[in-house]
Design a protein around this motif. Structure first.
Motif, PDB file in Angstrom:
ATOM      1  N   LEU A 176      -4.868 -37.405 -46.962  1.00  0.00           N
ATOM      2  CA  LEU A 176      -4.211 -37.848 -45.732  1.00  0.00           C
ATOM      3  C   LEU A 176      -4.228 -36.796 -44.627  1.00  0.00           C
ATOM      4  CD1 LEU A 176      -1.112 -39.597 -47.390  1.00  0.00           C
ATOM      5  CD2 LEU A 176      -3.245 -40.651 -46.603  1.00  0.00           C
ATOM      6  N   TRP A 177      -4.745 -35.607 -44.934  1.00  0.00           N
ATOM      7  CA  TRP A 177      -4.729 -34.545 -43.932  1.00  0.00           C
ATOM      8  C   TRP A 177      -5.714 -34.842 -42.806  1.00  0.00           C
ATOM      9  CZ3 TRP A 177      -6.059 -32.484 -49.057  1.00  0.00           C
ATOM     10  CH2 TRP A 177      -4.923 -32.195 -49.810  1.00  0.00           C
ATOM     11  N   LYS A 178      -5.281 -34.586 -41.603  1.00  0.00           N
ATOM     12  CA  LYS A 178      -6.110 -34.885 -40.440  1.00  0.00           C
ATOM     13  C   LYS A 178      -7.015 -33.729 -40.029  1.00  0.00           C
ATOM     14  CE  LYS A 178      -2.845 -38.250 -38.476  1.00  0.00           C
ATOM     15  NZ  LYS A 178      -2.025 -38.615 -37.294  1.00  0.00           N
TER      16      LYS A 178
ATOM     17  N   PRO B  19     -13.179 -35.875 -41.694  1.00  0.00           N
ATOM     18  CA  PRO B  19     -14.444 -35.372 -41.128  1.00  0.00           C
ATOM     19  C   PRO B  19     -14.392 -33.901 -40.714  1.00  0.00           C
ATOM     20  CG  PRO B  19     -13.950 -37.544 -40.249  1.00  0.00           C
ATOM     21  CD  PRO B  19     -12.732 -37.118 -41.014  1.00  0.00           C
ATOM     22  N   SER B  20     -13.193 -33.345 -40.599  1.00  0.00           N
ATOM     23  CA  SER B  20     -13.069 -31.939 -40.222  1.00  0.00           C
ATOM     24  C   SER B  20     -13.409 -30.993 -41.368  1.00  0.00           C
ATOM     25  CB  SER B  20     -11.644 -31.656 -39.745  1.00  0.00           C
ATOM     26  OG  SER B  20     -10.706 -31.930 -40.778  1.00  0.00           O
ATOM     27  N   THR B  21     -13.570 -31.516 -42.592  1.00  0.00           N
ATOM     28  CA  THR B  21     -13.772 -30.685 -43.781  1.00  0.00           C
ATOM     29  C   THR B  21     -15.070 -29.880 -43.697  1.00  0.00           C
ATOM     30  OG1 THR B  21     -12.607 -32.335 -45.096  1.00  0.00           O
ATOM     31  CG2 THR B  21     -13.910 -30.713 -46.293  1.00  0.00           C
ATOM     32  N   ARG B  22     -14.964 -28.608 -44.036  1.00  0.00           N
ATOM     33  CA  ARG B  22     -16.128 -27.728 -44.059  1.00  0.00           C
ATOM     34  C   ARG B  22     -16.520 -27.330 -45.482  1.00  0.00           C
ATOM     35  NH1 ARG B  22     -17.795 -25.878 -39.217  1.00  0.00           N
ATOM     36  NH2 ARG B  22     -16.416 -26.185 -37.432  1.00  0.00           N
TER      37      ARG B  22
ATOM     38  N   SER C  77     -19.446 -31.855 -40.281  1.00  0.00           N
ATOM     39  CA  SER C  77     -19.364 -30.405 -40.089  1.00  0.00           C
ATOM     40  C   SER C  77     -19.325 -29.658 -41.410  1.00  0.00           C
ATOM     41  CB  SER C  77     -18.114 -30.047 -39.269  1.00  0.00           C
ATOM     42  OG  SER C  77     -18.143 -30.629 -37.986  1.00  0.00           O
ATOM     43  N   VAL C  78     -19.561 -30.348 -42.511  1.00  0.00           N
ATOM     44  CA  VAL C  78     -19.401 -29.727 -43.821  1.00  0.00           C
ATOM     45  C   VAL C  78     -20.466 -28.666 -44.070  1.00  0.00           C
ATOM     46  CG1 VAL C  78     -20.829 -31.355 -45.143  1.00  0.00           C
ATOM     47  CG2 VAL C  78     -18.834 -30.268 -46.222  1.00  0.00           C
ATOM     48  N   GLN C  79     -20.070 -27.595 -44.748  1.00  0.00           N
ATOM     49  CA  GLN C  79     -20.971 -26.493 -45.085  1.00  0.00           C
ATOM     50  C   GLN C  79     -21.298 -26.456 -46.572  1.00  0.00           C
ATOM     51  OE1 GLN C  79     -18.943 -22.995 -43.724  1.00  0.00           O
ATOM     52  NE2 GLN C  79     -19.100 -23.528 -41.561  1.00  0.00           N
TER      53      GLN C  79
END
Length: 633
Positions: free
Chosen positions: A204-206, A227-230, A252-254
């Motif tokens: 649920l984290w934004k 989608p912010s997850t790297r 944006s994932v690494q």
């Protein structure tokens, strides 16, 4: 350097001192008593040193930041710390502190924003206090603190940005509130190496950037974070089902590591080009079928692609040639059907190439570029149907295998992810959970190569292991092998090699495992150094060989004799011959071998494993915080 003997030499201690910052200075001894009695001290940063002894009571009620992390302090946390009402940051991780910490003791520290108790010998207990909160807490790190339950007081936290509870004993399902804590603020979440069960429907984290739930017992399908997850790590769980195409929303994932699960179906085609930041894609040891995605675009920065141990078919996608940053390519143990991909030779950074246990076939051919595979150090083509002569012209160009590197221990990987590889060492399969940059091996076993072993192999002086077994090789063993002074195992068994064993091989004092069985070798077996330690099975199936350790003696008078050790005398003195030879001439051989085995089989005390993860965890945490532009204070 001792702090007490080097500070304020020839003068009095400035009692008005408000900041004392001596991070990473190799200071040792106990922390001087005057440090605890400075009345105006607000900032005390003594982390990354070698201080010993206990932590004494602090007299300064002005103390705001206390960093004693990464030292050798022992004993309990002094009670005075719980009375430092102005304390905003407390960092005492990676020491030898012990005792039970009842978390309600922190209830007076209402200004606390950062707390790190990780990797000591503490036992932290929580209770469901109805009124207990730390309203300003933004960073809570308590890895390796023997925690058995979730810190329930966090349920109302709105400012939490970093939660690190790995290497504990938390069991059961992950409560919904844990996945919602800090919904708008949390960026770093690590619950790896616990005993979590059940399923996770969604995160649920934004604004989350780092998620690590690896090494648990989680089931169900892969939940996809924001989608912010790297960095997204869920390896070594019990996840099933297909990999949802929504994973390609992580633009944006690494790093993606979903290895060692039971995922099935095909790998989404979008996985090759959904993120220009993708550096690591690790899906090894799952049950994926179909083809490898063919959508790797130009300009990508993929460094590690590990699809080992699946059921992938077809040919290698030529779009891999666009992965100019590729260092590790592991496609072993699949069902790939193709010829040798010579076009990979132009990848300038490729160091590890694993194509073993597939259905690859045909000759390897000759290089088409001036510097083919110029950084290659590990190559495994075993258990295929490659044929023709061994690729002499490629061996001539393997520059990285010719240069003996220094003995400094360096590992491949990055802060967020450690490269792994499965190799055959000394006849056994090992998973190296860390790849040393000085580890070099060639495995062409179980193919149909013909012709002679090229003497140019002797130029690959950094080789640790060489395996040409189970082919159709003929001719003599090259005497140039005596130049392989770093060689630890040599397996050229089950071929049609002839002639005598070169006496010069006895000079290879690093050689710990030798297999020459199943050939047509003749003459006396060399003796001396490591050759006095090899047993009969190293030479079985060569009817023309004679001399120790075989029962067949040589006819000439100069036949080698058994080693000049009296077995009975050794036994009488309490020594066993097999133990004695291990220390004879091996030097670093045994060190490396034991290291490889410990890393691979995992039969070590939990504290040892936790210490290894502690070092990696600190590196990950610092790198992550530095990258996102935050500081722990």
């Amino acid at each position: 350097m001792n702090l007490a003997s080097n500070m304020f030499v020839g003068g009095s201690i400035p009692m008005g001192l408000s900041e004392l910052i001596l991070v990473n200075n190799s200071l040792n001894g106990t922390i001087p008593s005057w440090v605890y009695s400075l009345p105006s001290l607000e900032f005390l940063w003594l982390g990354e040193n070698e201080f010993t002894g206990t932590i004494n009571d602090f007299q300064s009620l002005s103390l705001s930041y206390l960093d004693l992390s990464n030292n050798k302090l022992h004993g309990m946390i002094p009670s005075s710390i719980y009375g430092l009402v102005k304390l905003r940051g407390l960092y005492i991780s990676s020491n030898n502190l012990s005792g039970v910490v009842k978390f309600e003791k922190f209830q007076n520290l209402q200004s606390l924003t950062g707390l790190d108790l990780s990797y000591n010998h503490l036992m932290v207990s929580f209770q469901n206090f109805s009124n207990f909160t730390l309203p300003k807490l933004s960073s809570l790190h308590m890895s390796g603190c023997n925690i058995t339950q979730f810190p329930y007081f966090l349920r109302t936290s709105t400012q939490l940005t970093s939660l690190h509870l790995s290497d504990n004993q938390i069991q059961g399902n992950v409560p919904t509130w844990v996945l919602d804590v800090g919904r708008n603020s949390l960026s770093y979440f690590n619950l790896s190496h616990n005993f979590l069960t059940g399923t996770i429907e969604q995160f649920l984290w934004k604004n989350i950037e780092y998620v690590d739930l690896s090494s648990n017992l989680l089931k169900g399908e892969v939940p996809i974070p924001s989608p912010s997850t790297r960095v997204f790590l869920m390896s070594s769980n019990q996840l099933t089902g297909a990999l949802p195409s929504t994973i390609c929303n992580l633009t944006s994932v690494q790093v993606i590591d979903l290895a060692n699960n039971s995922l099935s179906g095909s790998i989404p085609q979008c996985i090759g080009n959904f993120s220009q930041d993708l550096s690591v894609l690790d899906l090894h040891m799952n049950q994926f079928r179909g083809r490898i995605p063919s959508t790797f675009p130009k300009g990508n920065i993929l460094r590690n692609l590990d699809l080992h141990g699946n059921q992938l078919e077809g040919t290698l996608p030529q779009s891999l040639i666009n992965c100019r940053e590729m260092e590790v390519l592991d496609l072993g143990d699949n069902k790939l059907n193709d010829t040798f991909p010579n076009w990979l030779e132009s990848l300038p950074e490729l160091q590890v190439l694993i194509l073993g246990s597939n259905r690859l076939y045909g000759p390897i051919g000759s290089p088409e570029t001036r510097f083919p595979f110029r950084k290659l150090r590990i190559i495994d083509l075993s258990h295929n149907q490659f044929g023709g002569h061994l690729p002499t012209k490629y061996f001539q160009k393997l520059v990285a295998m010719k240069d003996v590197q220094d003995d400094e221990l360096k590992y491949m990987g990055e802060y967020y992810y450690q490269d792994t590889v499965t190799v055959v060492m000394k006849g056994l399969y090992f998973e190296l959970i860390k790849i040393q940059t000085m580890f070099t091996t060639i495995d062409f076993s179980n193919n149909v190569f013909t012709g002679k072993i090229p003497a140019v192999i002797g130029e690959l002086k950094s080789l640790k292991g060489l395996n040409f077994s189970s082919n159709k090789l003929t001719g003599p063993i090259p005497s140039a092998f005596c130049n392989l002074t770093n060689l630890e195992w040599l397996d050229i068994s089950s071929n049609m090699l002839s002639g005598e064993i070169p006496r010069q091989l006895a000079d290879l004092t690093s050689l710990a495992k030798l297999n020459l069985s199943g050939n047509q070798l003749v003459g006396p077996i060399p003796h001396g150094n490591q050759f006095d330690t090899f047993e009969n099975d190293s030479y079985s199936g060569n009817s023309g060989l004679c001399g120790y350790p075989l029962s067949k003696t040589c006819i000439n008078d100069e036949a080698p004799q058994p080693p000049p050790f009296d077995q009975q005398d050794d036994d009488l003195n309490g020594f066993d011959w097999k133990i004695v030879w291990m220390g004879y001439g091996c030097g670093m051989v045994i060190g490396f071998s034991v290291g490889y085995i410990v890393l691979s089989i995992g039969k070590v005390d939990r504290r040892v494993r936790v210490m290894g993860r502690e070092i990696r965890s600190r590196m990950v945490k610092r790198a992550f915080l530095a990258r996102v532009g935050t500081r722990k204070w």
